[in-house]
Design an enzyme around this catalytic site. Structure first.
Site, PDB file in Angstrom:
ATOM      1  N   ASP A 192       0.860  -1.183   0.000  1.00 10.58           N
ATOM      2  CA  ASP A 192       0.000   0.000   0.000  1.00 10.58           C
ATOM      3  C   ASP A 192       0.900   1.238   0.000  1.00 10.58           C
ATOM      4  O   ASP A 192       1.810   1.359   0.810  1.00 10.58           O
ATOM      5  CB  ASP A 192      -0.892   0.001   1.247  1.00 10.58           C
ATOM      6  N   GLU A 276      -1.150  -1.106  -6.060  1.00 13.98           N
ATOM      7  CA  GLU A 276      -2.308  -0.417  -6.638  1.00 13.98           C
ATOM      8  C   GLU A 276      -1.953   0.231  -7.957  1.00 13.98           C
ATOM      9  O   GLU A 276      -0.880   0.815  -8.106  1.00 13.98           O
ATOM     10  CB  GLU A 276      -2.815   0.664  -5.680  1.00 13.98           C
ATOM     11  N   CYS A 328     -12.712  -5.487   4.505  1.00 17.33           N
ATOM     12  CA  CYS A 328     -12.001  -6.192   5.562  1.00 17.33           C
ATOM     13  C   CYS A 328     -11.165  -7.293   4.911  1.00 17.33           C
ATOM     14  O   CYS A 328     -11.669  -8.094   4.130  1.00 17.33           O
ATOM     15  CB  CYS A 328     -12.978  -6.811   6.561  1.00 17.33           C
ATOM     16  N   CYS A 331     -12.549 -10.969   6.272  1.00 18.97           N
ATOM     17  CA  CYS A 331     -13.837 -11.575   5.916  1.00 18.97           C
ATOM     18  C   CYS A 331     -14.499 -10.927   4.705  1.00 18.97           C
ATOM     19  O   CYS A 331     -15.544 -11.394   4.244  1.00 18.97           O
ATOM     20  CB  CYS A 331     -14.792 -11.542   7.109  1.00 18.97           C
ATOM     21  N   CYS A 346     -13.252  -4.311  12.253  1.00 20.84           N
ATOM     22  CA  CYS A 346     -14.371  -4.995  11.597  1.00 20.84           C
ATOM     23  C   CYS A 346     -15.295  -5.606  12.649  1.00 20.84           C
ATOM     24  O   CYS A 346     -14.866  -6.415  13.478  1.00 20.84           O
ATOM     25  CB  CYS A 346     -13.831  -6.091  10.676  1.00 20.84           C
ATOM     26  N   CYS A 349     -16.042  -9.739  11.914  1.00 21.69           N
ATOM     27  CA  CYS A 349     -15.126 -10.821  12.307  1.00 21.69           C
ATOM     28  C   CYS A 349     -14.206 -10.431  13.447  1.00 21.69           C
ATOM     29  O   CYS A 349     -13.407 -11.242  13.929  1.00 21.69           O
ATOM     30  CB  CYS A 349     -14.310 -11.284  11.106  1.00 21.69           C
ATOM     31  N   ASP A 356      -3.509   0.814   6.861  1.00 16.37           N
ATOM     32  CA  ASP A 356      -2.685   0.599   5.669  1.00 16.37           C
ATOM     33  C   ASP A 356      -2.295  -0.875   5.495  1.00 16.37           C
ATOM     34  O   ASP A 356      -2.184  -1.380   4.379  1.00 16.37           O
ATOM     35  CB  ASP A 356      -1.423   1.473   5.723  1.00 16.37           C
TER      36      ASP A 356
HETATM   37 ZN   LIG Z   1     -13.894  -8.716   8.922  1.00 22.25          ZN
END
Ligand SMILES: [Zn+2]
Length: 387
Positions: A192, A276, A328, A331, A346, A349, A356
């Site tokens: 990243d 990216e 995320c 998940c 998150c 999960c 980052d």
């Molecule tokens: Zn998650």
């Protein structure tokens, strides 16, 4: 393959003066060659060829032992070729119906470099203490800041000696056989690219500006503030502006050096590097990221990474940048967050991770899926390289 390698020269006062004089003679010769072409064309409607000019200026050189003779003969040939090239480009554009400007006569501030053939008036060597020196005809042995070795079995074709803001540099054009591919390590990484850390890797490692670069950047801010306080165009303002220009040059060099080392490490360690795919459109649309110096630095990172990977037989996989910071990485749930929120949390999960690092992990996952698809399309068994 041919690569260029740039080194700083450390000249003493006498050498600096000698180089200045030779550069000045080269400039006078350049302008004279341009003048000759112009006059002959105006008087006869005919052009002058490179060969004609060489015959003429070879004699001019010989007749002036204290001035033009200081210029190496082959270097003079290169110079005349430069004039020839400028002229050809001019006529080519004229023919194409454009309105090009006549090749410029070069003023003191527009002529900075001279070309040589290695071994002819200029030679790189190691002295008895193992230090690298550049022997320049009519100048002497100049110290070279040898910060990078050349590739094995390389051959220096020609070189350019250049003055930039009071410093001298040599750029070597080096030819060598492409090195063998690096051994594969079986490792892949997602990167990243960001503002907080320059790079964040999917394994949690970060890469930041080294201390010496931060020191230079701090000094840049100080000088910029100083310049803003001074009277524009005044003596002190000019002095500061010159210091600033020199510092910009230094930072550019430090940065390139830093990225060279960094991309080398990445390519050594990873077979697959996912990053990216930032298009220019995306950068300008996203005002938060439009920091020109920062962007330029990261652009250099990308291009160095791409060419080093290609040479090493490793792969850089560009992935679309959308949602990499929002999803995320554990998940796949969408966790929307502003740029100021530094932690990914998150609820689905329970994953809690640096923003980052989460993005870098998503980039890796995306990159791997892109590769899987490519392999599938190519009909290659998916069992082959497994990361
Ligand atoms: Zn998650």
């Amino acid at each position: 393959m041919i690569h260029t390698y740039k080194y700083r020269l450390f000249t003493n006062k006498r050498q600096r003066k000698a180089l200045d004089i030779i550069l000045c003679q080269q400039r006078i010769l350049y302008n004279a060659a341009l003048e000759q072409r112009k006059t002959v064309y105006e008087e006869t409607g005919k052009g002058v060829s490179y060969t004609d000019q060489w015959a003429h200026f070879r004699d001019v050189r010989h007749a002036n032992p204290d001035t033009f003779r200081l210029v190496n003969a082959t270097s003079l040939q290169q110079l005349l070729r430069r004039v020839d090239k400028a002229y050809r480009a001019f006529f080519r554009r004229l023919k194409a119906g454009e309105t090009p400007g006549y090749p410029r006569f070069k003023g003191r501030n527009r002529f900075h470099s001279m070309e040589f053939k290695h071994g002819d008036g200029v030679k790189l060597f190691q002295n008895e203490r193992g230090q690298v020196r550049l022997r320049i005809q009519n100048v002497g042995d100049v110290k070279v800041k040898w910060h990078r070795d050349l590739p094995a079995k390389s051959k220096i074709k020609h070189l350019v000696i250049k003055r930039s803001l009071g410093n001298w540099y040599v750029t070597l054009m080096v030819e060598f056989d492409p090195p063998p591919f690096l051994p594969l390590t079986g490792e892949a990484v997602g990167i990243d690219v960001g503002l907080k850390s320059l790079l964040t890797l999917s394994n949690g490692e970060t890469v930041d500006n080294p201390r010496w670069l931060r020191v230079s950047l701090k000094r840049l801010r100080v000088l910029n503030r100083k310049l803003a306080r001074q009277k524009k165009g005044g003596t002190n303002w000019r002095k500061t502006a010159y210091q600033l220009a020199r510092l910009h040059g230094k930072i550019a060099n430090q940065r390139r050096d830093f990225w060279h080392k960094n991309t080398r490490q990445l390519v050594n360690q990873y077979d697959l590097i996912c990053i990216e795919n930032l298009t220019l459109g995306f950068m300008t649309a996203n005002r938060h990221l439009a920091l020109s110096a920062h962007d330029a630095a990261l652009g250099e990172f990308r291009s160095l990474l791409a060419y080093k990977a290609e040479e090493a037989g490793k792969q850089v996989v560009p992935v679309p940048p959308q949602y990499t910071s929002q999803l995320c990485s554990e998940c796949g749930t969408m966790v929307a967050k502003r740029l100021s929120v530094r932690v990914h949390k998150c609820d689905a999960c329970g994953l809690e991770l640096d923003r980052d690092v989460n993005a870098a992990r998503n980039i890796l996952t995306l990159g791997l899926s892109v590769c899987d698809r490519t392999l599938a399309l190519a009909g290659v068994s998916q069992e082959a390289p497994h990361f």
